[in-house]
Write an enzyme that holds these catalytic residues in place. Structure first.
Site, PDB file in Angstrom:
ATOM      1  CD  GLU A  77     -41.264  40.033  -9.593  1.00 26.82           C
ATOM      2  OE1 GLU A  77     -41.280  41.729 -10.129  1.00 26.82           O
ATOM      3  OE2 GLU A  77     -41.604  39.553 -10.370  1.00 26.82           O
ATOM      4  CB  CYS A 109     -40.358  50.690  -8.510  1.00 28.31           C
ATOM      5  SG  CYS A 109     -41.968  49.530  -7.630  1.00 28.31           S
ATOM      6  CB  CYS A 163     -49.588  41.067  -2.425  1.00 32.03           C
ATOM      7  SG  CYS A 163     -50.751  42.466  -1.537  1.00 32.03           S
ATOM      8  CB  CYS A 175     -54.830  44.893  -7.322  1.00 35.69           C
ATOM      9  SG  CYS A 175     -54.420  45.953  -6.575  1.00 35.69           S
ATOM     10  CB  CYS A 217     -51.615  42.853  -8.368  1.00 35.00           C
ATOM     11  SG  CYS A 217     -49.918  42.688  -7.950  1.00 35.00           S
ATOM     12  N   GLY A 250     -46.655  43.577  -2.115  1.00 34.31           N
ATOM     13  CA  GLY A 250     -47.128  44.039  -1.085  1.00 34.31           C
ATOM     14  C   GLY A 250     -47.779  45.112  -0.862  1.00 34.31           C
ATOM     15  CB  CYS A 283     -46.786  44.694  -9.339  1.00 37.91           C
ATOM     16  SG  CYS A 283     -46.599  44.287  -7.616  1.00 37.91           S
TER      17      CYS A 283
END
Ligand code: SF4
Length: 345
Positions: free
Chosen positions: A92, A105, A112, A116, A119, A159, A333
Site C-alpha cells: 500500500e 507515505c 512487517c 505493533c 497495525c 515495514g 497501515c
C-alpha cells in the site's frame, strides 16, 4: 536474464549502456524517458536509434508494480493505492494533501515483523524487503495517475525501514537525484520503531532527513505491550540513540506517540514522558489511534488529548496532534490490503 532498468542510480544505468557498447549519455536519455516523460515502452523511445531500441528490448525490461485498487477520501485529501509487485505481493501507499504540499507515505517491506498491536500490516509477519525501485514506483504511481507534484515523503507505510537499511538508503538517494525527483533530504522523514544500532549508523550518513521514532509509551512496560519487538532495545537505549542523532546531524528528532485510551494517554504518562526525554530538543507528534475493524483499541476523548498535549507543552516541548486523515478509506497501515484480500478470497 533481462535487466530491469527501473529504479537504479544513473551510474548503474550508464554502466549497463557501456557494457552493451553504447555511449554513457544514453543512460541520461533513458532516465528522462522513465522519470520525466513517463514513457515505458522501448519502441516509443524514438530518440534512440532503432538498433539500440532492439538491443534494449532483447536485454532489458521496465518492470514496475501495477495499481490494483485506488481509494479516495470524500474530501479529497487522501488517496490510497494498492500495488501488485512482479512476484504477486501486495503493498500500500498513500498520498496526503496538506496545506504545505503533497506527501507520499511509502512502504519499505511486504508485511512487517515489528508486531505493533494496532497495525494490520504485521499480522503475517515480514515477507520480504522492497527494492529501491519498488519504493520509488510508489511515488511515480501517484505522479502518473494524478499528475501530483510531490513535496515530501514519509517512510511510514508497511515495514520497518531500518531493517531494510541499504535499499532504503539507496531509495532516498534516488529521490534526491537531480535526474529523478530532485527532492530535498529535508523533505524526507524516516519513521522507525527504534533499531538503536541502525540509528547510530544513519547519523553517520550525514544526510539531513528527519528521524521519527515510534515511541508510543513513557516506559518499557507499556512500550513492550504496544510494540512487542521493542524488548530488544530498552526505551533508555533509544532515547540515547535519538540524542546522538540530534548531536551529530543537528536535526531535531520527532517522537510519534499513538494515544490509546486506557493504555498510555493519562496525565501521569505525559509527565513520565517529559522526565524520560529531559531537556532533549525534540518534537512530539500525538496520534489518536485510528479505530479499525479488527482491533479493540480506542482513542481518548478530546479533553484527554488536549490535556496530554498541554502537559508536554508546559515542559517546553513542541507538539502537534495529527488529524486523522483518510479514516473512511482504510488509510491506516495494512487495512486496504486486508480488505482487498478478503474481497478476492
Ligand atoms: S506500525 Fe509500522 S512498524 Fe509497526 S507493525 Fe505496522 S508497519 Fe510495522
Amino acid at each position: 536474464m533481462k535487466w530491469n532498468v527501473w529504479g537504479h542510480p544513473l551510474k548503474e544505468t550508464e554502466q549497463f549502456f557501456q557494457e552493451g557498447g553504447f555511449p554513457r549519455f544514453r543512460a541520461k536519455q533513458l532516465h528522462d524517458y522513465l522519470y520525466k516523460r513517463y514513457v515505458y515502452d522501448f519502441a516509443q523511445m524514438t530518440q534512440f536509434p532503432a538498433a539500440m531500441r532492439d538491443w534494449l528490448s532483447e536485454n532489458a525490461v521496465i518492470e514496475k508494480p501495477e495499481v490494483v485498487r485506488q481509494q479516495h477520501s470524500s474530501n479529497g485529501d487522501t488517496i490510497k493505492l494498492l500495488l501488485r509487485l512482479s512476484d504477486g505481493s501486495l503493498i500500500e501507499t498513500v498520498c496526503m494533501k496538506h496545506d504545505y504540499g503533497n506527501s507520499i507515505c511509502v512502504s519499505t517491506q511486504v508485511g512487517c515483523a515489528m508486531g505493533c498491536i494496532f497495525c494490520a500490516s504485521t499480522r503475517k509477519g515480514m515477507e520480504r524487503n522492497l527494492t529501491p525501485g519498488e519504493m520509488l514506483a510508489q511515488i511515480y504511481a501517484f505522479r502518473m495517475l494524478y499528475q501530483i507534484p510531490v513535496h515530501s515523503i514519509v517512510l511510514m507505510g508497511s515495514g520497518e525501514p531500518l531493517q531494510n537499511y541499504e535499499n532504503v538508503l539507496q531509495f532516498m538517494h534516488l529521490c534526491h537525484a537531480p535526474d529523478g525527483l530532485n527532492l530535498s533530504y529535508r523533505g524526507m522523514t524516516l519513521s522507525t520503531c527504534g533499531i538503536a544500532p541502525a540509528i547510530y549508523q544513519l547519523a553517520d550518513e550525514k544526510i539531513p532527513i528527519t528521524l521519527a521514532i515510534s515511541l508510543h509509551a513513557p516506559n518499557d512496560e507499556i512500550r513492550n505491550r504496544i510494540l512487542p519487538s521493542s524488548r530488544k532495545y530498552p526505551i533508555q537505549t533509544l532515547i540515547d540513540a535519538a540524542r546522538h542523532y540530534f548531536n551529530v546531524t543537528g536535526r531535531r528528532v520527532t517522537f510519534e506517540y499513538i494515544l490509546i485510551k486506557g493504555i498510555n494517554a493519562e496525565r501521569t504518562h505525559a509527565e513520565e514522558l517529559c522526565r524520560l526525554v529531559g531537556d532533549m530538543s525534540c518534537h512530539f507528534n500525538l496520534i489518536p489511534i485510528n479505530g479499525t475493524e479488527h482491533i479493540q483499541l480506542y482513542p481518548p476523548d478530546h479533553q484527554a488529548i488536549e490535556r496530554f498535549s498541554q502537559i508536554l507543552e508546559k515542559h517546553g516541548k513542541s507538539v502537534t496532534v495529527r488529524r486523522q486523515m483518510g479514516d473512511e478509506i482504510q488509510a491506516a497501515c495494512g487495512q486496504l490490503k486486508r480488505r482487498y484480500l478478503k474481497d478476492n478470497s
